[in-house]
Design a protein around this motif. Structure first.
Motif, short mmCIF file in Angstrom:
data_model
loop_
_atom_site.label_atom_id
_atom_site.label_comp_id
_atom_site.label_asym_id
_atom_site.label_seq_id
_atom_site.Cartn_x
_atom_site.Cartn_y
_atom_site.Cartn_z
N VAL A 310 1.09 -5.02 -7.83
CA VAL A 310 -0.29 -4.61 -8.09
C VAL A 310 -1.02 -5.75 -8.80
O VAL A 310 -0.69 -6.11 -9.93
N LEU A 311 -1.98 -6.34 -8.11
CA LEU A 311 -2.77 -7.42 -8.67
C LEU A 311 -4.21 -6.96 -8.85
O LEU A 311 -4.54 -5.79 -8.63
N GLN A 312 -5.07 -7.90 -9.24
CA GLN A 312 -6.45 -7.52 -9.51
C GLN A 312 -7.17 -7.05 -8.25
O GLN A 312 -7.98 -6.14 -8.29
N ARG A 313 -6.86 -7.69 -7.12
CA ARG A 313 -7.60 -7.39 -5.89
C ARG A 313 -6.74 -6.77 -4.80
O ARG A 313 -7.28 -6.18 -3.86
N THR A 314 -5.45 -6.90 -4.85
CA THR A 314 -4.58 -6.39 -3.80
C THR A 314 -3.38 -5.66 -4.38
O THR A 314 -3.07 -5.78 -5.57
N PHE A 315 -2.70 -4.91 -3.53
CA PHE A 315 -1.44 -4.27 -3.90
C PHE A 315 -0.63 -4.06 -2.64
O PHE A 315 -1.14 -4.20 -1.52
N ASN A 316 0.65 -3.77 -2.81
CA ASN A 316 1.55 -3.49 -1.70
C ASN A 316 1.92 -2.01 -1.72
O ASN A 316 1.96 -1.38 -2.77
N GLN A 341 -7.48 -3.54 -3.13
CA GLN A 341 -7.37 -2.65 -4.28
C GLN A 341 -8.38 -1.50 -4.21
O GLN A 341 -8.14 -0.41 -4.75
N GLU A 342 -9.50 -1.72 -3.53
CA GLU A 342 -10.50 -0.67 -3.40
C GLU A 342 -9.96 0.56 -2.67
O GLU A 342 -10.48 1.66 -2.84
N ASP A 343 -8.96 0.37 -1.84
CA ASP A 343 -8.44 1.47 -1.02
C ASP A 343 -7.32 2.25 -1.70
O ASP A 343 -6.79 3.19 -1.12
N TYR A 344 -6.96 1.85 -2.94
CA TYR A 344 -5.85 2.54 -3.59
C TYR A 344 -6.14 4.02 -3.80
O TYR A 344 -5.33 4.89 -3.48
N ALA A 345 -7.34 4.32 -4.33
CA ALA A 345 -7.67 5.72 -4.63
C ALA A 345 -7.67 6.56 -3.37
O ALA A 345 -7.16 7.69 -3.37
N GLY A 346 -8.23 6.02 -2.30
CA GLY A 346 -8.26 6.78 -1.05
C GLY A 346 -6.88 7.05 -0.50
O GLY A 346 -6.58 8.16 -0.04
N ILE A 347 -6.00 6.04 -0.56
CA ILE A 347 -4.65 6.21 -0.04
C ILE A 347 -3.87 7.19 -0.91
O ILE A 347 -3.21 8.12 -0.42
N ASP A 348 -3.96 7.02 -2.23
CA ASP A 348 -3.14 7.84 -3.13
C ASP A 348 -3.66 9.27 -3.22
O ASP A 348 -2.88 10.23 -3.09
#
Length: 464
Positions: A310-316, A341-348
């Motif tokens: 988990v980085l500032q702009r991306t994650f795996n 990173q913007e898509d984390y909330a939507g995915i989770d």
């Protein structure tokens, strides 16, 4: 010695065409013809056996059950013959519906005509009556079907993705037993991906006996193919396969599309190893495409979803699959990297939680490594008791594992800063220096006072 036909090679090469084999046997009435037929059989045999090694590594098709050794070529021939048998069986059936000039991207990138028969869907070159080997699909073998938008295109296009059995999960299938290898030495079917525009088919594009029945649904390629695929699957007895479409209500990305910014993207960009592609979060599972090899991870096969790097702009994102039933090995972990990173909330929240998937950002393997580091820090700081009681806190705070981990890391950094501030007190340094000076001055004063008394005593002695 009289020349004889090489029955073994002829039988392997023309296994699917006994009529040709019978004709060769009847026509081999002279040594010259026998030698000619043997040379033809040897040439075809060698070409088929070497066809896989002649192709670039990226384009080789794996042959299930292929083995090395003296019988490797024979099993490769058997696999090729099985593909020929499938093509021959499809060609023998009357074509019910033909849709011309369809752009296929997997397993081959080329325009073909798609033909619908009672038991098969296959591609063939324009003007050719012969199916293209490797693009022949029995309706009963198709397990999943998807209708998805093509990303990063200025014009609206959609892909149809048809997944036969055993074609969409990571290739960890164990080899069959030795006595079954010769029976199962067949070329596995690859996924089929073809693209359609948003326009209606041109006149003359749709032909065949079922063209009249297809006319009412031929306003667009989408309605035509939806009707044709669904009708043929049901007619062939395949009621388990449903045509699934992506929808923004199931999942949509927060990132704006470059080419169609007003349209919500139902995909996210992601890497699978060094290959870039797109992740689609669908009602039945997660699909990664559209480059070979395609992956589809059904919801009922997913054990857990976790987040790493988990980085500032991306994650795996790591998707753990269940192990093979009866096998001692655990399930696989499939990692997709460089998600925005913007898509984390939507995915989770919109997908992982909604579909009841376990969030294992603090999975045992990763948690053990992290715990070792934290234990070492606690031992050095002597705070085992203090922080040990805090581990259980936050279990019901409504945060995800990723958010909780970030919060704990921020708290740890804050605690370290507080400790440094407590250890270093500039005021105490100043005071110690000042007190030292005062002591020295007092010492000097004391010494000076003693000298004055001595001088008075000496004066008194002289006067006496």
């Amino acid at each position: 010695m009289a020349a004889k036909l090489d029955s073994q090679k002829l039988g392997l090469v023309f296994q699917s065409r006994p009529d040709i084999l019978k004709g060769i046997q009847e026509a081999a009435d002279s040594p010259a013809r026998i030698d000619l037929f043997n040379n033809i059989a040897s040439f075809v045999y060698e070409r088929i056996a070497n066809s896989t090694s002649e192709e670039p590594a990226a384009k080789r098709r794996r042959v299930e059950g292929q083995t090395t050794g003296s019988n490797g070529a024979a099993q490769l021939i058997a696999g090729s013959q099985a593909a020929v048998l499938g093509a021959d069986a499809a060609a023998a059936e009357p074509v019910l519906l033909e849709i011309k000039d369809i752009s296929i991207s997997v397993p081959q990138r080329k325009k073909y005509d798609l033909c619908f028969t009672k038991n098969f869907l296959y591609a063939r070159a324009s003007g050719s009556p012969v199916p293209v080997q490797g693009i022949v699909y029995p309706w009963k073998d198709i397990e999943h079907a998807f209708y998805l938008p093509v990303p990063d295109k200025s014009q609206v296009q959609h892909n149809y993705v048809l997944l036969p059995r055993n074609s969409y999960l990571p290739s960890t299938k164990s080899q069959p037993p030795a006595d079954q290898q010769t029976q199962q030495a067949t070329t596995p079917l690859e996924p089929l991906v073809f693209t359609i525009p948003s326009t209606a088919p041109k006149p003359g594009t749709v032909t065949g006996p079922s063209a009249a029945a297809a006319a009412p649904v031929s306003d667009s390629y989408a309605t035509l193919f939806h009707w044709a695929l669904t009708t043929c699957l049901r007619a062939a007895g395949n009621h388990a396969c449903e045509l699934v479409s992506s929808h923004p209500k199931v999942f949509h990305s927060m990132a704006r599309q470059a080419y169609r910014p007003q349209e919500k993207a139902v995909h996210v960009k992601a890497f699978r190893g060094s290959k870039d592609g797109f992740l689609f979060f669908l009602p039945t599972g997660i699909l990664w495409g559209f480059k070979k090899p395609l992956l589809f991870l059904p919801l009922d096969k997913i054990v857990a979803v976790s987040y790493t790097s988990v980085l500032q702009r991306t994650f795996n994102i790591v998707v753990e699959l269940e192990g093979v039933e009866g096998s001692e090995e655990g399930g696989q972990e499939i990692e997709f990297s460089m998600l925005d990173q913007e898509d984390y909330a939507g995915i989770d929240q919109s997908y992982v939680r909604r579909h009841g998937l376990a969030d294992r950002s603090m999975a045992e393997q990763r948690k053990a490594k992290k715990q070792l580091v934290e234990n070492a820090k606690r031992a050095a700081a002597g705070e085992n008791g203090v922080e040990g009681g805090a581990d259980g806190e936050g279990a019901d705070d409504g945060l995800t594992e990723l958010e909780r981990a970030q919060k704990e890391e921020e708290q740890r950094l804050q605690d370290e800063e507080d400790e440094e501030e407590e250890d270093y007190d500039p005021g105490s340094d100043g005071e110690s220096e000042g007190s030292g000076s005062s002591d020295e001055e007092e010492e000097e004063d004391g010494e000076g006072g003693g000298n004055e008394d001595d001088d008075e005593d000496m004066d008194e002695g002289l006067e006496e």
